[in-house]
Design an enzyme around this catalytic site. Structure first.
Site, PDB file in Angstrom:
ATOM      1  CG  ASP A 143     -11.754  -7.257   1.253  1.00  0.00           C
ATOM      2  OD1 ASP A 143     -12.035  -7.277   2.460  1.00  0.00           O
ATOM      3  OD2 ASP A 143     -10.730  -6.711   0.791  1.00  0.00           O
TER       4      ASP A 143
ATOM      5  CG  HIS B 270     -16.214  -5.938  10.575  1.00  0.00           C
ATOM      6  ND1 HIS B 270     -16.135  -4.587  10.315  1.00  0.00           N
ATOM      7  CD2 HIS B 270     -16.734  -6.035  11.811  1.00  0.00           C
ATOM      8  CE1 HIS B 270     -16.571  -3.912  11.367  1.00  0.00           C
ATOM      9  NE2 HIS B 270     -16.940  -4.765  12.299  1.00  0.00           N
TER      10      HIS B 270
HETATM   11  C1  GDG Z   1     -12.024  -5.963   7.475  1.00  0.00           C
HETATM   12  C2  GDG Z   1     -12.644  -6.720   6.287  1.00  0.00           C
HETATM   13  C3  GDG Z   1     -13.997  -4.687   5.733  1.00  0.00           C
HETATM   14  C4  GDG Z   1      -4.165  -0.386   5.499  1.00  0.00           C
HETATM   15  N1  GDG Z   1      -2.814  -0.218   5.484  1.00  0.00           N
HETATM   16  C5  GDG Z   1      -2.547   0.837   6.262  1.00  0.00           C
HETATM   17  C6  GDG Z   1      -3.757   1.330   6.767  1.00  0.00           C
HETATM   18  N2  GDG Z   1      -4.728   0.567   6.285  1.00  0.00           N
HETATM   19  C7  GDG Z   1      -6.164   0.808   6.547  1.00  0.00           C
HETATM   20  C8  GDG Z   1      -6.921   1.147   5.286  1.00  0.00           C
HETATM   21  C9  GDG Z   1      -8.339   0.765   5.684  1.00  0.00           C
HETATM   22  C10 GDG Z   1      -8.113  -0.395   6.651  1.00  0.00           C
HETATM   23  O1  GDG Z   1      -6.758  -0.341   7.089  1.00  0.00           O
HETATM   24  C11 GDG Z   1      -8.294  -1.739   5.954  1.00  0.00           C
HETATM   25  O2  GDG Z   1      -9.641  -1.952   5.785  1.00  0.00           O
HETATM   26  P1  GDG Z   1     -10.170  -2.904   4.622  1.00  0.00           P
HETATM   27  O3  GDG Z   1     -11.645  -2.770   4.598  1.00  0.00           O
HETATM   28  O4  GDG Z   1      -9.558  -2.530   3.323  1.00  0.00           O
HETATM   29  O5  GDG Z   1      -9.690  -4.379   4.972  1.00  0.00           O
HETATM   30  P2  GDG Z   1      -9.518  -5.297   6.330  1.00  0.00           P
HETATM   31  O6  GDG Z   1      -8.413  -4.826   7.181  1.00  0.00           O
HETATM   32  O7  GDG Z   1      -9.368  -6.696   5.823  1.00  0.00           O
HETATM   33  O8  GDG Z   1     -10.906  -5.121   7.128  1.00  0.00           O
HETATM   34  C12 GDG Z   1     -13.042  -5.747   5.181  1.00  0.00           C
HETATM   35  C13 GDG Z   1     -13.438  -4.048   6.993  1.00  0.00           C
HETATM   36  O9  GDG Z   1     -13.059  -5.048   7.960  1.00  0.00           O
HETATM   37  C14 GDG Z   1     -14.439  -3.106   7.637  1.00  0.00           C
HETATM   38  O10 GDG Z   1     -15.660  -3.740   7.867  1.00  0.00           O
HETATM   39  O11 GDG Z   1     -14.180  -3.703   4.744  1.00  0.00           O
HETATM   40  O12 GDG Z   1     -13.659  -6.443   4.117  1.00  0.00           O
HETATM   41  O13 GDG Z   1     -11.740  -7.708   5.794  1.00  0.00           O
HETATM   42  O14 GDG Z   1      -8.970   1.804   6.376  1.00  0.00           O
HETATM   43  O15 GDG Z   1      -6.741   2.488   4.963  1.00  0.00           O
HETATM   44  N3  GDG Z   1      -3.849   2.405   7.578  1.00  0.00           N
HETATM   45  C15 GDG Z   1      -2.684   3.024   7.908  1.00  0.00           C
HETATM   46  N4  GDG Z   1      -1.467   2.596   7.451  1.00  0.00           N
HETATM   47  C16 GDG Z   1      -1.358   1.520   6.626  1.00  0.00           C
HETATM   48  O16 GDG Z   1      -0.233   1.181   6.204  1.00  0.00           O
HETATM   49  N5  GDG Z   1      -2.720   4.100   8.702  1.00  0.00           N
END
Ligand code: GDG
Length: 468
Positions: free
Chosen positions: A366, A158
């Protein structure tokens, strides 16, 4: 049809798998429901050795079994907090300066992977296909193979795969890459990540890379591919619209008193570029005084991994920056940066995205960044906000209609904010439509199904897996 076994560091809770907004857990659970199978991993609990060894704990939901184990304190410290999050995470995000390598943590990382593999074998059937997720579990396939497992094994990373010169900073880099080569299929978020892996194979272990991403190294042949993770954009759009007249949105609107809103949501992680983002917002207020008192940045940043030192440091740094900038630019009735160290409900987040004029997503590195995609999906197509996106997010390869910025260029980011805040409706609509088309074409289901189709297509190794 073969069953599916999903292995991830954390197993989703039943609520997460049934959430209506279409997150990753929902998509993975969808495949498990269709194929029948097992979701195996750490429960998230730290437990005594005796309790850990008594596991896994099984919970059956229709054709799907959730199988979880607790981790003893030492295993948690070495495997999770130590090697995974204090070594692999920073290096894979190009932050060697923050990495801490301890040999005993690496030994613990391998030991826990072997122990988890041993636990899974008892649940495994000979024809199952096994899909392993993320950097915590790089040696998992090797441990299964050493115990005689011949099943088809796939791995999806990821996070970014760093270029070889960066990976060399992890002392056991070659062992890790050798472990990766025990899988049959390796999936990466972007072509850049896949190429970085191929470069390592060719330059450092004299392996070969053939057409279609086939790799030969360490006496094994495996496939590699690019599978861009996505979202379900139409579900998000529908949810965001349905929630737009809820109390929390009305309260936010009222408190803004007509000011424009810039939204950012990230786990509180140094890879997300939060300090640079705050400074870019500060520079907007400094250089474009017409925006002072007229635009607010809402940064939602729920804390994660707070027992790793570098995460405590970034938190303190951000608190300092938010306080400093607010001290300078807020007024008696205006707060420039609303910095919220809390987790919000997913549907609330989507409706807040819809309410804002700019989505400000500027990680330093990222793998993909799903927030960028969620932001676009949540917009009102008749009056969409503008995404300002870091060129170092995997999502930048697809969301080329966003305003792309380099997160190290504070001035460039503040100029992009200005441009986004004043962008005419026709241009906003055009960019939004183009981004939505990309999100629809490559949604979360496409990502999942493409990976599983390729894994199914791998010829199984001749010896069957040993029976429990
Ligand atoms: C890893 C990789 C890759 C965030 N704050 C809250 C919340 N979130 C949710 C977001 C989003 C998820 O968490 C975060 O996903 P991201 O992709 O932005 O980043 P990582 O956590 O670092 O994820 C990344 C991912 O895996 C998938 O392959 O894209 O690059 O680092 O869905 O909305 N959700 C809630 N409350 C929050 O305060 N409910």
């Amino acid at each position: 049809m073969s069953r599916l076994v999903v292995v991830s560091n954390r197993v989703a809770t039943p609520t997460e798998t049934k959430g209506s907004a279409g997150g990753l857990a929902v998509a993975v659970f969808g495949a498990l429901k269709d194929m029948g199978g097992v979701w195996f991993g750490w429960s998230g609990d730290v437990v005594s050795e005796a309790v850990a060894n008594a596991g896994p704990n099984l919970e059956v939901d229709g054709a799907v079994t959730f199988a979880t184990v607790g981790l003893p304190r030492r295993d948690y410290d070495q495997y999770y907090r130590g090697f995974s999050n204090a070594m692999l995470w920073p290096v894979f995000h190009y932050r060697n300066d923050l990495a801490v390598y301890e040999r005993d943590e690496y030994a613990g990382y391998r030991r826990v992977n072997a122990w988890l593999a041993h636990k899974l074998i008892k649940l495994l059937e000979p024809d199952d296909i096994v899909w392993v997720h993320d950097y915590h579990l790089i040696p998992f396939a090797e441990a299964l193979r050493q115990q005689g497992v011949g099943n088809r094994l796939g791995f999806f990373l990821h996070i970014p795969f760093p270029s070889p010169q960066i990976l060399l900073n992890v002392p056991p880099h070659e062992e890790l890459v050798k472990s990766l080569c025990c899988y049959d299929l390796l999936g990466f978020q972007t072509a850049t990540d896949q190429t970085a892996f191929h470069d390592y194979i060719v330059r450092h272990v004299r392996g070969t890379v053939g057409p279609g991403g086939q790799v030969e190294a360490f006496g094994r042949t495996l496939r590699t591919g690019v599978y861009r993770i996505g979202v379900f954009p139409d579900e998000i759009a529908e949810q965001a619209e349905r929630y737009e007249s809820r109390q929390h949105v009305l309260e936010l609107k009222e408190s803004l008193e007509g000011r424009k809103l810039i939204m950012s949501v990230d786990r509180l992680d140094y890879s997300k570029g939060l300090v640079e983002r705050f400074r870019a917002f500060e520079q907007l207020l400094e250089k474009a005084p017409e925006w002072r008192g007229n635009v607010t940045l809402v940064q939602i940043a729920p804390p994660t991994r707070s027992d790793v030192d570098t995460y405590q440091q970034i938190r303190q740094h951000l608190e300092y920056e938010a306080g400093r900038i607010n001290g300078r630019y807020s007024g008696l009735d205006y707060t420039a940066i609303r910095y919220l160290n809390q987790r919000y409900d997913r549907l609330k987040l989507m409706s807040l995205f819809r309410e804002s004029q700019v989505g400000f997503v500027t990680p330093l590195r990222d793998g993909m960044n799903l927030v960028a995609k969620e932001y676009v999906a949540a917009q009102n197509p008749d009056d969409p906000g503008v995404l300002v996106l870091s060129c170092f997010a995997g999502a930048a390869d697809e969301l080329t209609s966003a305003l792309l910025v380099n997160p190290h260029d504070i001035t460039g980011m503040s100029e992009a904010l200005q441009r986004a805040l004043s962008m005419p409706l026709a241009e906003r609509k055009r960019r939004h439509q183009a981004s939505m088309a990309v999100l629809r074409e490559n949604n979360l289901g496409v990502w999942r199904d493409a990976f599983l189709a390729d894994l199914r297509g791998v010829p199984p190794i001749s010896e069957p897996a040993p029976q429990p």
